[in-house]
Design a protein around this motif. Sequence first.
Motif, PDB file in Angstrom:
ATOM      1  N   GLY A 133      61.767   6.347 -41.687  1.00 27.29           N
ATOM      2  CA  GLY A 133      60.921   7.695 -41.763  1.00 27.29           C
ATOM      3  C   GLY A 133      60.164   7.765 -42.983  1.00 27.29           C
ATOM      4  N   GLY A 134      59.120   8.296 -43.077  1.00 23.33           N
ATOM      5  CA  GLY A 134      58.374   8.338 -44.298  1.00 23.33           C
ATOM      6  C   GLY A 134      57.413   6.949 -44.515  1.00 23.33           C
ATOM      7  N   GLU A 135      57.878   6.022 -43.811  1.00 22.67           N
ATOM      8  CA  GLU A 135      57.008   4.589 -44.065  1.00 22.67           C
ATOM      9  C   GLU A 135      55.648   4.720 -43.496  1.00 22.67           C
ATOM     10  N   THR A 136      54.726   4.125 -43.954  1.00 21.57           N
ATOM     11  CA  THR A 136      53.253   4.038 -43.688  1.00 21.57           C
ATOM     12  C   THR A 136      53.092   2.559 -43.179  1.00 21.57           C
ATOM     13  N   PHE A 137      52.731   2.475 -42.057  1.00 22.37           N
ATOM     14  CA  PHE A 137      52.600   1.054 -41.215  1.00 22.37           C
ATOM     15  C   PHE A 137      50.995   0.986 -40.943  1.00 22.37           C
ATOM     16  N   THR A 138      50.150  -0.092 -41.704  1.00 23.25           N
ATOM     17  CA  THR A 138      48.844  -0.323 -41.273  1.00 23.25           C
ATOM     18  C   THR A 138      48.774  -0.848 -39.900  1.00 23.25           C
ATOM     19  N   LEU A 139      49.564  -1.565 -39.226  1.00 22.04           N
ATOM     20  CA  LEU A 139      49.747  -1.891 -37.807  1.00 22.04           C
ATOM     21  C   LEU A 139      50.745  -1.828 -37.069  1.00 22.04           C
ATOM     22  N   ILE A 140      50.916  -1.249 -36.108  1.00 22.76           N
ATOM     23  CA  ILE A 140      52.194  -1.157 -35.240  1.00 22.76           C
ATOM     24  C   ILE A 140      51.909  -1.999 -33.739  1.00 22.76           C
ATOM     25  N   TYR A 141      52.944  -2.800 -33.583  1.00 25.56           N
ATOM     26  CA  TYR A 141      52.761  -3.633 -32.425  1.00 25.56           C
ATOM     27  C   TYR A 141      54.343  -3.153 -31.611  1.00 25.56           C
ATOM     28  N   SER A 142      54.132  -3.239 -30.289  1.00 28.91           N
ATOM     29  CA  SER A 142      55.461  -3.253 -29.568  1.00 28.91           C
ATOM     30  C   SER A 142      55.230  -4.285 -28.467  1.00 28.91           C
ATOM     31  N   SER A 143      56.348  -4.882 -28.021  1.00 28.13           N
ATOM     32  CA  SER A 143      56.438  -5.290 -26.719  1.00 28.13           C
ATOM     33  C   SER A 143      56.093  -4.402 -25.773  1.00 28.13           C
ATOM     34  N   ASP A 144      55.246  -4.790 -24.434  1.00 26.04           N
ATOM     35  CA  ASP A 144      55.010  -4.039 -23.540  1.00 26.04           C
ATOM     36  C   ASP A 144      55.919  -3.515 -22.674  1.00 26.04           C
ATOM     37  N   LEU A 145      57.119  -4.241 -22.759  1.00 27.72           N
ATOM     38  CA  LEU A 145      58.182  -3.859 -21.566  1.00 27.72           C
ATOM     39  C   LEU A 145      58.766  -2.240 -22.125  1.00 27.72           C
ATOM     40  N   ARG A 146      59.070  -1.630 -21.177  1.00 22.57           N
ATOM     41  CA  ARG A 146      59.694  -0.096 -21.445  1.00 22.57           C
ATOM     42  C   ARG A 146      60.675   0.178 -22.421  1.00 22.57           C
ATOM     43  N   GLY A 160      59.496   7.371 -33.484  1.00 20.21           N
ATOM     44  CA  GLY A 160      58.378   8.149 -33.869  1.00 20.21           C
ATOM     45  C   GLY A 160      57.222   7.574 -34.955  1.00 20.21           C
ATOM     46  N   ALA A 161      57.417   6.428 -35.120  1.00 18.35           N
ATOM     47  CA  ALA A 161      56.657   5.641 -36.114  1.00 18.35           C
ATOM     48  C   ALA A 161      54.993   5.846 -35.915  1.00 18.35           C
ATOM     49  N   ALA A 162      54.717   5.600 -34.688  1.00 19.19           N
ATOM     50  CA  ALA A 162      52.998   5.666 -34.335  1.00 19.19           C
ATOM     51  C   ALA A 162      52.705   7.074 -34.437  1.00 19.19           C
ATOM     52  N   ALA A 163      53.400   8.216 -34.087  1.00 19.08           N
ATOM     53  CA  ALA A 163      52.919   9.554 -34.430  1.00 19.08           C
ATOM     54  C   ALA A 163      52.754   9.751 -35.702  1.00 19.08           C
ATOM     55  N   GLU A 164      53.807   9.392 -36.551  1.00 18.95           N
ATOM     56  CA  GLU A 164      54.027   9.608 -37.816  1.00 18.95           C
ATOM     57  C   GLU A 164      52.763   8.953 -38.660  1.00 18.95           C
ATOM     58  N   ASN A 165      52.403   7.774 -38.192  1.00 18.98           N
ATOM     59  CA  ASN A 165      51.304   7.191 -38.923  1.00 18.98           C
ATOM     60  C   ASN A 165      49.934   7.469 -38.476  1.00 18.98           C
ATOM     61  N   GLY A 166      49.887   8.243 -37.276  1.00 19.38           N
ATOM     62  CA  GLY A 166      48.590   8.389 -36.596  1.00 19.38           C
ATOM     63  C   GLY A 166      47.769   7.104 -36.283  1.00 19.38           C
ATOM     64  N   ALA A 167      48.811   6.088 -35.956  1.00 19.73           N
ATOM     65  CA  ALA A 167      48.050   4.699 -35.369  1.00 19.73           C
ATOM     66  C   ALA A 167      48.352   4.558 -34.140  1.00 19.73           C
ATOM     67  N   ALA A 168      47.518   4.003 -33.351  1.00 19.63           N
ATOM     68  CA  ALA A 168      47.327   3.538 -32.219  1.00 19.63           C
ATOM     69  C   ALA A 168      48.357   2.219 -31.916  1.00 19.63           C
ATOM     70  N   PRO A 169      49.460   2.408 -31.351  1.00 17.22           N
ATOM     71  CA  PRO A 169      50.018   1.028 -31.352  1.00 17.22           C
ATOM     72  C   PRO A 169      49.746  -0.046 -30.186  1.00 17.22           C
ATOM     73  N   ALA A 170      49.440  -1.320 -30.631  1.00 20.35           N
ATOM     74  CA  ALA A 170      49.240  -2.226 -29.466  1.00 20.35           C
ATOM     75  C   ALA A 170      50.572  -2.939 -28.717  1.00 20.35           C
ATOM     76  N   PHE A 171      50.456  -2.528 -27.466  1.00 20.83           N
ATOM     77  CA  PHE A 171      51.528  -3.175 -26.722  1.00 20.83           C
ATOM     78  C   PHE A 171      51.352  -4.563 -26.403  1.00 20.83           C
ATOM     79  N   GLU A 172      52.087  -5.641 -26.875  1.00 21.60           N
ATOM     80  CA  GLU A 172      51.724  -7.018 -26.889  1.00 21.60           C
ATOM     81  C   GLU A 172      52.649  -7.646 -26.124  1.00 21.60           C
ATOM     82  N   PRO A 173      52.286  -8.241 -24.979  1.00 19.33           N
ATOM     83  CA  PRO A 173      52.843  -9.303 -24.175  1.00 19.33           C
ATOM     84  C   PRO A 173      53.505 -10.322 -25.017  1.00 19.33           C
ATOM     85  N   ARG A 174      52.704 -10.651 -25.976  1.00 23.04           N
ATOM     86  CA  ARG A 174      53.429 -11.928 -26.945  1.00 23.04           C
ATOM     87  C   ARG A 174      54.595 -11.661 -27.545  1.00 23.04           C
ATOM     88  N   LEU A 175      55.118 -10.279 -27.340  1.00 21.12           N
ATOM     89  CA  LEU A 175      56.382 -10.020 -28.166  1.00 21.12           C
ATOM     90  C   LEU A 175      57.554  -9.792 -27.217  1.00 21.12           C
TER      91      LEU A 175
END
Length: 221
Positions: free
Chosen positions: A50-63, A73-88
């Motif tokens: 909570g309260g941390e600011t991330f420049t980039l947010i990635y997530s595996s695309d699995l549910r 809530g990291a993406a909502a808190e940072n206002g950043a669109a996460p990248a859903f990444e099959p490589r993860l």
Amino acid sequence: MAAAVSVELVAVRHGMTAWNLERRYQGQRDIELTFPEAEAALERLRIALGGETFTLIYSSDLRRCRQTLEWIGAAAENGAAPAFEPRLREIDFGDYEGKTYDELKDRPDYRAWIDSVGEQRIPGGENGAGLRARLDDWLAQVAKTAVEVGGSAPLKVLAVAHGGVIRELRRRFENVAFWDATVGQAEGRRWQLTYEPNAEEDDPWQCSCSSAVPAPASATP
């Protein structure tokens, strides 16, 4: 000549699933989180980040990873669109997916895979080299962004991924044996990294510090 850049990478494992509770290999099966069992650890992770600011947010695309990212809530808190990444994604466990150790322990191919520390290819699945290749590609993308952004402050990156992914990153950055590099559900690691584009070493990524996420209770004030 490009200068070295700093990256702070926080990689966390998804929360608890029913197959985690049953100790089944999940691999790339698209399994959901299970509640209420997952909730306590997810809440602890949410508070820790909570309260941390991330420049980039990635997530595996699995549910299970997408749900974990939404919960904390990291993406909502940072206002950043996460990248859903099959490589993860998790290691592709092929024929082992959905099975437990007790169901596999007498198979010669399974014993050989264990003895090879994951380097032997799983029937119908993946081996350590395949996982490393995926993560190398993803880290190259992170490095490219870090070089483009530049500046004195580290590029701060959050990645929501899987146990095998974090094991491999720990093996690389912390020199921890693969089987010993486990993290629990909704837990992970924080690395302070330097990327040197012109490094003469085999690995342009160097780690100066690593720590647990969330921090152990004994390490908190």
